[in-house]
Design a protein around this motif. Structure first.
Motif, short mmCIF file in Angstrom:
data_model
loop_
_atom_site.label_atom_id
_atom_site.label_comp_id
_atom_site.label_asym_id
_atom_site.label_seq_id
_atom_site.Cartn_x
_atom_site.Cartn_y
_atom_site.Cartn_z
N ALA A 1 44.66 46.17 35.42
CA ALA A 1 44.04 44.84 36.25
C ALA A 1 43.52 44.83 37.58
O ALA A 1 42.95 43.67 38.23
CB ALA A 1 44.95 43.19 36.38
N ASP A 2 43.61 45.87 38.00
CA ASP A 2 42.91 46.01 39.23
C ASP A 2 41.59 47.09 39.06
O ASP A 2 41.81 48.27 39.78
CB ASP A 2 44.22 46.93 40.33
N LEU A 3 41.15 46.75 38.29
CA LEU A 3 40.06 47.98 37.86
C LEU A 3 38.39 46.70 38.00
O LEU A 3 37.43 46.84 37.12
CB LEU A 3 39.79 48.28 36.28
N PRO A 4 38.12 46.86 38.92
CA PRO A 4 37.36 46.42 39.92
C PRO A 4 35.23 46.56 39.22
O PRO A 4 34.10 46.26 39.23
CB PRO A 4 37.05 45.67 41.24
N ALA A 5 35.32 47.90 39.30
CA ALA A 5 34.55 48.22 38.77
C ALA A 5 34.00 49.08 37.20
O ALA A 5 33.60 49.47 36.58
CB ALA A 5 34.22 49.60 39.71
N LEU A 6 35.15 48.16 36.44
CA LEU A 6 35.39 48.50 35.25
C LEU A 6 34.21 48.16 34.59
O LEU A 6 33.48 47.36 34.90
CB LEU A 6 36.01 48.30 34.60
#
Length: 233
Positions: free
Chosen positions: A115-120
């Motif tokens: 849950a820590d993929l802000p550029a996905l």
């Protein structure tokens, strides 16, 4: 595009999340309470952008979030997803709880996404899931995507009818490979871009983060650093 995979996203309780990101807020103005609030807001922004991208991926079917946080805190109202309470035990326990919620006879493939993929980007997730499906058609039971430094895991997928056996934690890429999961090879910087440290956050910003993390950065970056990152969405 055919729906292929049901997805579990564990979201850690914000007051305990992302302790290694403390340096990203250490120099912010205000007192310790202000910086703690900024830290929690950053962890929430990372999760919101991850969920936003996952929901937009065409190959994702059901989206289950395992968390102790209130439902309304994780994203825009009306965004469809299922919430399962996190009853403790750590990340792998949360993944297993979400997978158990999804299980039914004849179920689709099940995956766990950090849950820590802000550029996905949704297309990155779709491509990774498509490549996993191709492997499953050839008899592979599980596949995974390693993080940007090759040691961690951002995505774990189990073939239809197979159990999801998560081994998230330090050295998880090697642990998943040893369990028989096949590493997926693809140019997916957003999917590989988990954010654990201030350097990771800077790398994600350079790729272009989702709206929640971009807004957090705009609110907390120095004035001279407020130029938009390239490739934002």
């Amino acid at each position: 595009m055919d729906v292929a995979v049901d997805l579990v996203v564990p979201v850690k309780e914000l007051r305990r999340a992302k302790s290694r990101l403390a340096p990203a807020v250490a120099d912010l103005p205000g007192d310790d309470v202000d910086r703690e609030q900024a830290h929690r807001a950053l962890a929430l922004a990372l999760a919101r952008d991850t969920l936003r991208a996952a929901r937009a991926a065409g190959r994702v079917g059901r989206l289950v979030v395992v968390t102790a946080e209130p439902a309304g805190r994780l994203g825009a109202a009306g965004e469809p997803r299922e919430l399962v309470p996190d009853e403790g035990g750590g990340l792998n326990a949360a993944v297993l709880r979400g997978a158990a919620h999804l299980y039914r006879p004849g179920a689709r493939a099940v995956a766990a996404l950090q849950a820590d993929l802000p550029a996905l980007r949704p297309e990155e997730l779709d491509d990774a899931l498509a490549r996993a499906s191709a492997l499953f058609a050839g008899g592979v039971d599980a596949a995974f995507v390693a993080d940007h430094d090759g040691t961690g895991t951002t995505l774990l997928i189990a073939a239809p009818g197979r159990s999801l056996w998560p081994r998230f934690g330090p050295g998880s890429a090697r642990a998943h490979a040893r369990s028989g999961a096949v590493a997926l090879d693809g140019d997916w910087p957003g999917l590989r871009g988990d954010v654990d440290t201030a350097a990771d956050l800077a790398r994600a910003r350079a790729l272009g983060t989702g709206p929640a993390t971009s807004a957090w950065s705009d609110d907390h970056a120095p004035v001279a650093d407020h130029a938009p990152a390239p490739g934002g969405y």
